[in-house]
Scaffold this active site. Structure first.
Site, mmCIF file in Angstrom:
data_model
loop_
_atom_site.group_PDB
_atom_site.id
_atom_site.type_symbol
_atom_site.label_atom_id
_atom_site.label_comp_id
_atom_site.label_asym_id
_atom_site.label_seq_id
_atom_site.Cartn_x
_atom_site.Cartn_y
_atom_site.Cartn_z
ATOM 1 N N CYS A 263 -6.932 9.951 44.924
ATOM 2 C CA CYS A 263 -6.432 10.076 43.557
ATOM 3 C C CYS A 263 -5.406 11.196 43.549
ATOM 4 O O CYS A 263 -5.755 12.369 43.704
ATOM 5 C CB CYS A 263 -7.550 10.387 42.564
ATOM 6 S SG CYS A 263 -6.924 10.675 40.884
ATOM 7 N N MET B 39 -0.537 6.607 38.095
ATOM 8 C CA MET B 39 -1.383 7.227 39.102
ATOM 9 C C MET B 39 -0.516 8.099 40.008
ATOM 10 O O MET B 39 0.604 7.724 40.350
ATOM 11 C CB MET B 39 -2.087 6.154 39.941
ATOM 12 C CG MET B 39 -2.875 5.141 39.112
ATOM 13 S SD MET B 39 -1.852 3.843 38.381
ATOM 14 C CE MET B 39 -1.628 2.757 39.783
#
Length: 392
Positions: free
Chosen positions: A104, A314
């Site tokens: 992430c 993201m």
């Protein structure tokens, strides 16, 4: 009937970039959860509140979106010249699994601060005032990430005036550098092509750039799938047929990229690859009501995460966007106007983001050396998270 009482585990709830997650130190987890396996996965599912057939995660720390259903485990470094190991777990909302297949990028911005506060960074490497350089080993993809964390009076500086589209309030700027950002082993373009013809039954043959940088990502032309690149979250996420189409495309792309051996595996590998679509610049109104002009960006990008259109972008996909933009001939590069570029400013549903990337050809193969972006992070809550003692 006797039920085991709840146990409490030291934890910190943090925002990193446009994501939120529950952060743990490995040594603070119950002993059975300190190694990968069923016990750890069950614990993290219960912490977040999954699986939840209502898709609300009311009975846990999750926020019922891919951006807020995340967990992080930090541990002592296993690699020389690093400060900390960073392991990321993307928790499914309505299914009983944790996806460990990728990183992430947004939460990476919070890892540096958590590593400092958690005692992983040597005191002599933290200035009284200035910037602390935290050397992170990203254990999911086995790559180095550098976080540059501002320090004031010997402590992490979290407040500031850096604004990030997709985050309501300003905070201190954290620069994140993804070194050699191709995700895991293998070529940056796993098919060997900058643009492929991706055959998807009942949908057609689509032009696709499939890249392995930051996170495996499949880029499509927006117009080829009936979009303009200016769409906001609800327009896509309220359309079940559209979401089904993207998932079918994602599964076939994953197969062509060699990430799965058969299409059925895609259902249990939701975190990777991502699917995104690109378009040439065009004016639109972001989710905050801010007008984004065609001259404000180089390219428009919309990306899906865990089966839904992301509200912003993201962090790892931003790396993929910048890297693809730096390679002449990719769909991202073409939509951005072509040519050589060391950075790209792209429009996403919440606004804009600039990311720098360096890519070059070595022995005929494209490779990325670095991608850089600025994010922000802060602690939202710290203390203990509680879970039933018989939940893992």
């Amino acid at each position: 009937m006797t039920h085991k009482p709840q146990i409490k585990i030291p934890a910190t709830y943090m925002r990193g970039g446009t994501s939120k997650g529950v952060f743990f130190r490995l040594q603070d987890l119950p002993e059975s959860c300190q190694t990968p396996g069923e016990a750890r996965d069950k614990l993290l599912l219960r912490v977040i509140g999954s699986p939840d057939p209502y898709q609300k995660q009311i009975d846990g720390m999750g926020g019922a979106t891919s951006s807020t259903s995340k967990t992080v485990i930090l541990a002592a470094p296993t690699q020389p010249d690093h400060d900390v190991d960073y392991l990321f777990g993307q928790v499914s909302i309505d299914k009983p699994f944790v996806d460990w297949s990728g990183n992430c990028g947004n939460l990476t911005a919070a890892v540096g601060a958590f590593a400092i506060n958690g005692g992983f960074v040597a005191k002599d490497r933290i200035p009284e005032n200035g910037t602390a350089t935290v050397r992170i080993w990203q254990a999911n993809i086995k790559k180095t990430i550098i976080a540059r964390v501002p320090i004031t009076n010997g402590e992490v500086q979290e407040t500031g005036d850096f604004e990030l589209d997709g985050v309501t309030f300003p905070a201190a700027e954290v620069q994140v550098e993804f070194m050699d950002p191709a995700d895991g082993e293998g070529a940056m373009f796993p098919t060997g092509n900058l643009v492929d013809d991706l055959e998807v039954p009942d949908i057609g043959t689509l032009k696709a750039t499939m890249i392995n940088a930051g996170i495996p990502t499949i880029f499509l032309n927006a117009e080829d799938i009936g979009y303009k690149g200016t769409e906001l979250q609800d327009y896509i996420n309220s359309n079940p047929e559209a979401l089904t189409m993207f998932e079918i495309i994602r599964a076939h792309g994953a197969l062509k990229m060699g990430l799965i051996q058969n299409l059925e595996e895609a259902a249990s590998r939701q975190h990777t690859p991502k699917v995104a679509f690109v378009a040439k610049p065009s004016e639109y109104v972001s989710s905050s009501g801010k007008t984004i002009g065609a001259g404000d960006v180089d390219v428009l990008v919309r990306a899906l995460s865990m089966g839904k259109l992301h509200h912003a972008m993201m962090g790892t996909a931003a790396v993929a966007i910048a890297t693809a933009a730096a390679v002449p001939g990719t769909l991202v590069n073409q939509a951005a106007g072509g040519g050589d570029r060391a950075s790209v400013t792209f429009g996403h549903p919440s606004g804009t983001l600039q990311v720098g990337a360096e890519a070059s050809q070595v022995n005929g193969q494209w490779t990325a050396t670095k991608a850089i972006m600025s994010r922000s992070a802060r602690v939202l809550m710290e203390g203990w998270v509680r879970v039933p003692g018989d939940s893992f």
